[in-house]
Scaffold this motif. Structure first.
Motif: not given
Ligand SMILES: NC(=O)C1=CN([C@@H]2O[C@H](COP(=O)(O)OP(=O)(O)OC[C@H]3O[C@@H](n4cnc5c(N)ncnc54)[C@H](O)[C@@H]3O)[C@@H](O)[C@H]2O)C=CC1
Ligand SMILES: O=P(O)(O)OC[C@H]1O[C@](O)(CO)[C@@H](O)[C@@H]1O
Length: 379
Positions: A91-106
C-alpha cells in the motif's frame, strides 16, 4: 515515455485480467494507490466495513469484485489455487500503518467470505503474503489541462499520463518483502525496519498542515497551496501548526523534524506547483482522523494545550457548514449543522470522524465552538 509501463488496465472494466495478473507467478509485487476511500474501512475501528453495499455484493459473490479489497482477495485466492507463490502487496496510500491496515482488511474479507478454502487461504496469507508499510512523500497534484499542454509543448507529443512533481522525493519502505524485491534503493528509496516515525511525521506535519491550509484557505478564497503561503498569515499558520503537531512525534534517528518543517514551508510555497486546495479538502472525513485526531488525542492525553489543532478543527467545521463538500459523508456532515447549539453540531461532526471519545470531551468541543464564534480571533 516510461518504458516500464507495459500494460494499462481499468480495474472496473478489466477485472478478469487483473485477477489473472495477481495470480501470475511472474508477478511478485502488487502496489496500490487508491486513496483512503478505496479501503472501505469502518470509521470507528479500522475493520472492513462489512455493511458497505459494494463489500456486501463482493462477499455475496458478485461476478466481478468491485472493491479493491474484494479484487485483491479474489486475486490472492486465484494465486493460491494456481501456485501459492509468495507475493508482496504494497500500500502506498497515505494512512498510518498502511501495510497492517491492508493486511487486516484482506483477512477480514476472506474470513467473512463463504469460500471453501477460506481457512487455507488465511494460513497462506500469514505465511506467504507480505504487506510492507510504506511512506510516499512527494507532492504530485492532480494533472490539469494546462499541465498537459505544458508537457505537450516540452515533449512535442501529447502525453495523457503526464504528471507534475516537485523536486523533493522520499519513498520509505518496510523491508519485509515476501520474495526478492526490486532494487528500488538504487533509485533512492529507503528500506527500513520500521516506517512508523516517517509515516507519522509525514501525515501529521505535511498532510496535517496541508489540510489546515486547505480549510483555512477555502474560507479566505485562495485557490492553491502556494496562494495560501503567499498570504500574510500562511507561513506563520503552517509553522505554528507544525510546532504543535511535532510535539506528538517521538525523536527518531535520521529524522530532523525542524529541518523537515523548514523544508515544508519552501515546498508549499513553490509557485510552479498548482496544488489546488479543493483537492486536499476533498474526503476530509477520511483524512482528518489520521492527520489531526491522532496527534490531538496524544497531546491531550499528555496534558498539553492544542490551540492549533483546535483551530484547525474549527476551520474544517466552518467549511462543512459554509462550503460545498466533496466527501463520502458530505450529506451527513451538512446535516450535522441541523443540531443547535453549535457545540452539538460539533459533537455530530466528530462522531462522523469516528471520534466519539473526542465528541464526549466537553472541554475540546467548547474550545472548538469558541473558535467558531464570529468574535473569535482570526489567525
Ligand atoms: N499525489 C501525491 O502527491 C501522493 C499521493 N499519495 C497517495 O496516493 C493515493 C492516490 O493519490 P493520487 O494518485 O494523487 O490520486 P488520484 O486521484 O490520481 O488517483 C486515485 C486513484 O484511486 C482510485 N480510487 C478512488 N476512489 C476509489 C475507490 N473508492 N475504490 C477504488 N479505487 C478508487 C481512482 O480511480 C484513481 O485511480 C492517495 O492515497 C494519496 O494519499 C501519496 C503520496 C504522494
Ligand atoms: O490527500 P491530499 O491532501 O490531497 O494529498 C495528496 C497527496 O499529496 C501528498 O501530500 C504529497 O506527498 C501526499 O502525501 C498525499 O497523499
Amino acid at each position: 515515455m516510461v518504458g516500464t509501463v507495459t500494460e494499462v488496465l481499468h480495474a472496473a472494466d478489466d477485472g478478469a485480467r487483473l485477477l489473472e495478473l495477481i495470480a501470475s507467478e511472474d508477478v511478485t509485487v502488487v502496489t496500490l494507490t487508491v486513496t483512503e476511500k478505496g479501503y472501505r474501512r469502518d470509521p470507528s475501528g479500522g475493520a472492513l466495513a462489512l455493511e458497505d453495499p459494494l463489500v456486501r455484493a463482493d462477499l455475496a459473490g458478485a461476478p466481478a469484485p468491485a472493491t479493491v479489497v474484494g479484487q485483491l482477495a479474489a486475486g490472492l485466492r486465484a494465486r493460491l489455487r494456481a501456485s501459492g507463490a509468495p507475493l508482496s502487496v504494497v500500500s502506498c496510500d497515505n494512512m498510518a500503518a498502511n501495510g497492517a491496515v491492508l493486511r487486516r482488511l484482506v483477512r477480514d474479507f476472506v474470513a467473512a467470505s463463504a469460500w471453501d478454502e477460506r481457512d487455507r487461504l488465511l494460513d497462506w496469507l500469514t505465511g506467504s503474503v507480505a504487506f510492507p508499510a510504506t511512506v510516499v512523500d512527494r507532492i504530485v497534484p492532480a494533472t490539469t489541462d494546462a499541465d498537459r499542454e505544458t508537457a505537450a509543448r516540452a515533449l512535442g507529443v501529447a502525453d495523457e499520463g503526464a504528471v507534475t512533481g516537485e523536486p523533493f522525493t522520499q519513498w520509505v519502505l518496510q523491508d519485509i518483502f515476501a520474495t526478492d524485491r526490486p532494487h528500488w534503493e538504487e533509485a533512492g528509496a529507503r528500506f527500513v525496519a520500521d516506517v512508523a516515525p516517517y509515516q507519522s511525521a509525514k501525515l501529521r506535519l505535511l498532510n496535517g498542515a496541508h489540510s489546515l491550509i486547505a480549510y483555512r484557505g477555502l474560507a479566505e478564497g485562495c485557490e492553491t497551496v502556494a496562494d495560501v503561503l503567499a498570504t500574510p498569515w500562511g507561513e506563520a499558520a503552517v509553522r505554528a501548526y507544525c510546532a504543535e503537531a511535532a510535539q506528538s512525534l517521538p525523536p527518531a534517528e535520521g529524522l530532523d523534524l525542524a529541518g523537515y518543517i523548514d523544508s515544508l514551508v519552501v515546498r508549499f510555497a513553490n509557485p510552479a506547483m498548482h496544488h489546488r486546495i479543493r483537492q486536499i479538502a476533498m474526503d476530509g472525513s477520511l483524512k482528518i482522523p489520521e492527520r489531526w485526531l491522532a496527534p490531538l488525542r496524544e497531546l491531550r492525553a499528555a496534558g498539553r494545550d492544542t490551540p492549533e489543532l483546535v483551530s484547525a478543527l474549527a476551520a474544517w467545521a466552518r467549511v462543512t457548514r459554509d462550503h460545498p463538500l466533496d466527501d463520502p459523508e458530505a450529506e451527513a456532515l451538512r446535516r450535522a449543522w441541523d443540531a443547535r447549539p453549535p457545540r452539538d453540531a460539533l459533537r455530530r461532526l466528530l462522531g462522523l470522524l469516528g471520534a466519539e471519545d473526542l465528541a464526549d470531551d466537553t472541554s475540546l468541543v467548547t474550545s472548538v465552538a469558541a473558535e467558531l464564534h464570529p468574535a473569535a480571533r482570526t489567525r
